[in-house]
Design a protein around this motif. Structure first.
Motif, PDB file in Angstrom:
ATOM      1  N   GLU A 163       0.912  -1.280  -0.121  1.00 16.99           N
ATOM      2  CA  GLU A 163      -0.062   0.081   0.173  1.00 16.99           C
ATOM      3  C   GLU A 163       0.969   1.333   0.146  1.00 16.99           C
ATOM      4  OE1 GLU A 163      -3.380  -1.864  -0.276  1.00 16.99           O
ATOM      5  OE2 GLU A 163      -3.382   0.337   0.097  1.00 16.99           O
ATOM      6  N   ARG A 164       0.418   2.245  -0.702  1.00 18.05           N
ATOM      7  CA  ARG A 164       0.840   3.596  -0.408  1.00 18.05           C
ATOM      8  C   ARG A 164       1.043   3.905   1.067  1.00 18.05           C
ATOM      9  NH1 ARG A 164      -0.380   8.062  -4.889  1.00 18.05           N
ATOM     10  NH2 ARG A 164       0.059   5.944  -6.204  1.00 18.05           N
ATOM     11  N   GLU A 165       2.274   4.559   1.608  1.00 15.94           N
ATOM     12  CA  GLU A 165       2.225   4.816   2.643  1.00 15.94           C
ATOM     13  C   GLU A 165       2.937   6.318   2.921  1.00 15.94           C
ATOM     14  OE1 GLU A 165       5.208   2.479   4.998  1.00 15.94           O
ATOM     15  OE2 GLU A 165       6.725   2.820   3.589  1.00 15.94           O
ATOM     16  N   GLY A 166       2.597   6.877   4.230  1.00 16.27           N
ATOM     17  CA  GLY A 166       3.003   8.241   4.134  1.00 16.27           C
ATOM     18  C   GLY A 166       4.283   8.281   4.898  1.00 16.27           C
ATOM     19  N   VAL A 167       5.473   9.170   4.430  1.00 10.20           N
ATOM     20  CA  VAL A 167       6.664   9.197   4.580  1.00 10.20           C
ATOM     21  C   VAL A 167       6.995  10.505   5.469  1.00 10.20           C
ATOM     22  CG1 VAL A 167       9.071   9.320   3.864  1.00 10.20           C
ATOM     23  CG2 VAL A 167       7.633   7.882   2.486  1.00 10.20           C
ATOM     24  N   SER A 168       6.414  11.591   5.107  1.00 12.60           N
ATOM     25  CA  SER A 168       6.862  12.706   5.837  1.00 12.60           C
ATOM     26  C   SER A 168       5.784  13.773   5.404  1.00 12.60           C
ATOM     27  CB  SER A 168       8.149  13.327   5.370  1.00 12.60           C
ATOM     28  OG  SER A 168       8.394  14.466   6.356  1.00 12.60           O
ATOM     29  N   CYS A 169       5.341  14.646   6.351  1.00 12.99           N
ATOM     30  CA  CYS A 169       4.501  15.661   5.882  1.00 12.99           C
ATOM     31  C   CYS A 169       5.011  17.047   6.645  1.00 12.99           C
ATOM     32  CB  CYS A 169       3.038  15.173   6.288  1.00 12.99           C
ATOM     33  SG  CYS A 169       2.755  14.895   7.983  1.00 12.99           S
ATOM     34  N   THR A 170       4.252  18.099   6.213  1.00 17.63           N
ATOM     35  CA  THR A 170       4.518  19.475   6.807  1.00 17.63           C
ATOM     36  C   THR A 170       3.516  20.332   6.346  1.00 17.63           C
ATOM     37  OG1 THR A 170       6.088  21.280   7.041  1.00 17.63           O
ATOM     38  CG2 THR A 170       5.950  20.209   4.804  1.00 17.63           C
ATOM     39  N   GLY A 171       3.110  21.309   7.089  1.00 15.95           N
ATOM     40  CA  GLY A 171       2.257  22.375   6.947  1.00 15.95           C
ATOM     41  C   GLY A 171       2.672  23.346   6.335  1.00 15.95           C
ATOM     42  N   TYR A 172       2.267  24.461   5.957  1.00 18.40           N
ATOM     43  CA  TYR A 172       2.662  25.635   5.277  1.00 18.40           C
ATOM     44  C   TYR A 172       3.459  26.414   6.310  1.00 18.40           C
ATOM     45  CZ  TYR A 172      -1.483  28.519   6.325  1.00 18.40           C
ATOM     46  OH  TYR A 172      -2.481  29.276   7.266  1.00 18.40           O
ATOM     47  N   SER A 173       3.170  26.490   7.524  1.00 20.36           N
ATOM     48  CA  SER A 173       3.857  27.256   8.403  1.00 20.36           C
ATOM     49  C   SER A 173       5.523  26.765   8.452  1.00 20.36           C
ATOM     50  CB  SER A 173       3.197  27.396   9.958  1.00 20.36           C
ATOM     51  OG  SER A 173       3.305  26.023  10.387  1.00 20.36           O
ATOM     52  N   GLY A 174       5.820  25.529   8.362  1.00 20.55           N
ATOM     53  CA  GLY A 174       7.044  25.066   8.250  1.00 20.55           C
ATOM     54  C   GLY A 174       7.501  24.320   9.695  1.00 20.55           C
ATOM     55  N   GLY A 175       6.643  24.435  10.760  1.00 19.00           N
ATOM     56  CA  GLY A 175       6.959  23.999  12.163  1.00 19.00           C
ATOM     57  C   GLY A 175       6.274  22.855  12.540  1.00 19.00           C
ATOM     58  N   SER A 176       5.610  22.247  11.481  1.00 21.73           N
ATOM     59  CA  SER A 176       4.784  21.062  11.902  1.00 21.73           C
ATOM     60  C   SER A 176       5.322  19.652  11.055  1.00 21.73           C
ATOM     61  CB  SER A 176       3.434  21.306  11.658  1.00 21.73           C
ATOM     62  OG  SER A 176       3.199  21.459  10.294  1.00 21.73           O
ATOM     63  N   ALA A 177       6.622  19.524  10.691  1.00 21.95           N
ATOM     64  CA  ALA A 177       7.139  18.486  10.008  1.00 21.95           C
ATOM     65  C   ALA A 177       7.000  17.054  10.783  1.00 21.95           C
ATOM     66  CB  ALA A 177       8.546  18.654   9.540  1.00 21.95           C
ATOM     67  N   ASN A 178       6.622  16.204  10.153  1.00 24.05           N
ATOM     68  CA  ASN A 178       6.545  14.988  10.837  1.00 24.05           C
ATOM     69  C   ASN A 178       7.068  13.692   9.844  1.00 24.05           C
ATOM     70  OD1 ASN A 178       4.828  12.247  11.365  1.00 24.05           O
ATOM     71  ND2 ASN A 178       4.708  13.479  13.168  1.00 24.05           N
ATOM     72  N   TYR A 179       7.480  12.753  10.633  1.00 25.38           N
ATOM     73  CA  TYR A 179       8.220  11.556   9.732  1.00 25.38           C
ATOM     74  C   TYR A 179       7.861  10.235  10.257  1.00 25.38           C
ATOM     75  CZ  TYR A 179      11.376  15.524   8.547  1.00 25.38           C
ATOM     76  OH  TYR A 179      11.834  16.661   8.357  1.00 25.38           O
ATOM     77  N   ALA A 180       7.445   9.427   9.359  1.00 17.93           N
ATOM     78  CA  ALA A 180       7.126   8.080   9.643  1.00 17.93           C
ATOM     79  C   ALA A 180       8.482   7.397  10.434  1.00 17.93           C
ATOM     80  CB  ALA A 180       6.970   7.093   8.457  1.00 17.93           C
ATOM     81  N   ASP A 181       8.234   6.282  11.224  1.00 14.01           N
ATOM     82  CA  ASP A 181       9.299   5.903  12.157  1.00 14.01           C
ATOM     83  C   ASP A 181      10.222   5.420  11.106  1.00 14.01           C
ATOM     84  OD1 ASP A 181       7.043   4.906  14.827  1.00 14.01           O
ATOM     85  OD2 ASP A 181       8.152   6.806  14.603  1.00 14.01           O
ATOM     86  N   SER A 182       9.917   4.645  10.300  1.00  9.86           N
ATOM     87  CA  SER A 182      11.080   4.136   9.444  1.00  9.86           C
ATOM     88  C   SER A 182      11.865   5.142   8.611  1.00  9.86           C
ATOM     89  CB  SER A 182       9.950   3.320   8.335  1.00  9.86           C
ATOM     90  OG  SER A 182       9.285   4.295   7.543  1.00  9.86           O
TER      91      SER A 182
END
Length: 124
Positions: A44-63
């Motif tokens: 399945e397609r999985e999320g790797v990273s994401c961020t809002g436009y403010s630049g302060g909310s980056a998140n990463y998958a544990d992998s």
């Protein structure tokens, strides 16, 4: 026409690095949230990273935490995914996605705009 175009994929040896780019055309990314996803064969397609436009909310998958970094250059209307210490299990087609608003999500349904994908292969 609103469009996202990924580039930067390729073949790299384990331990190597790549930087993926996601360039937007037809709209500006200033007020768009970005997600990077990947899909390996048979998975399945999985999320790797994401961020809002403010630049302060980056998140990463544990992998990928500690190895991948998401960034954006609004002047170039481009988002990047720097990938270091690549492993064979990182092999996949990588997609960027965009949606208006300030959030960080790994749900595919939260994004309206998608790129065509770029292949990343990690192999000796």
């Amino acid at each position: 026409q609103l469009q996202l175009v990924e580039s930067g994929g390729g073949l790299v040896q384990p331990g190597g690095s790549l930087r993926l780019s996601c360039a937007a055309s037809g709209f500006t990314l200033d007020y768009y949230s970005i997600g990077w996803f990947r899909q390996a064969p048979g998975k399945e397609r999985e999320g790797v990273s994401c961020t809002g436009y403010s630049g302060g909310s980056a998140n990463y998958a544990d992998s990928v935490k500690g190895r991948f970094t998401i960034s954006r250059d609004n002047a170039k209307n481009t988002v990047y995914l720097q990938m270091n210490s690549l492993k064979p299990e990182d092999t996949a087609v990588y997609y960027c996605a965009a949606e208006s608003g300030n959030f960080c999500s790994y749900s595919r349904d939260d994004y309206e705009y998608w790129g065509q994908g770029t292949q990343v292969t990690v192999s000796a």
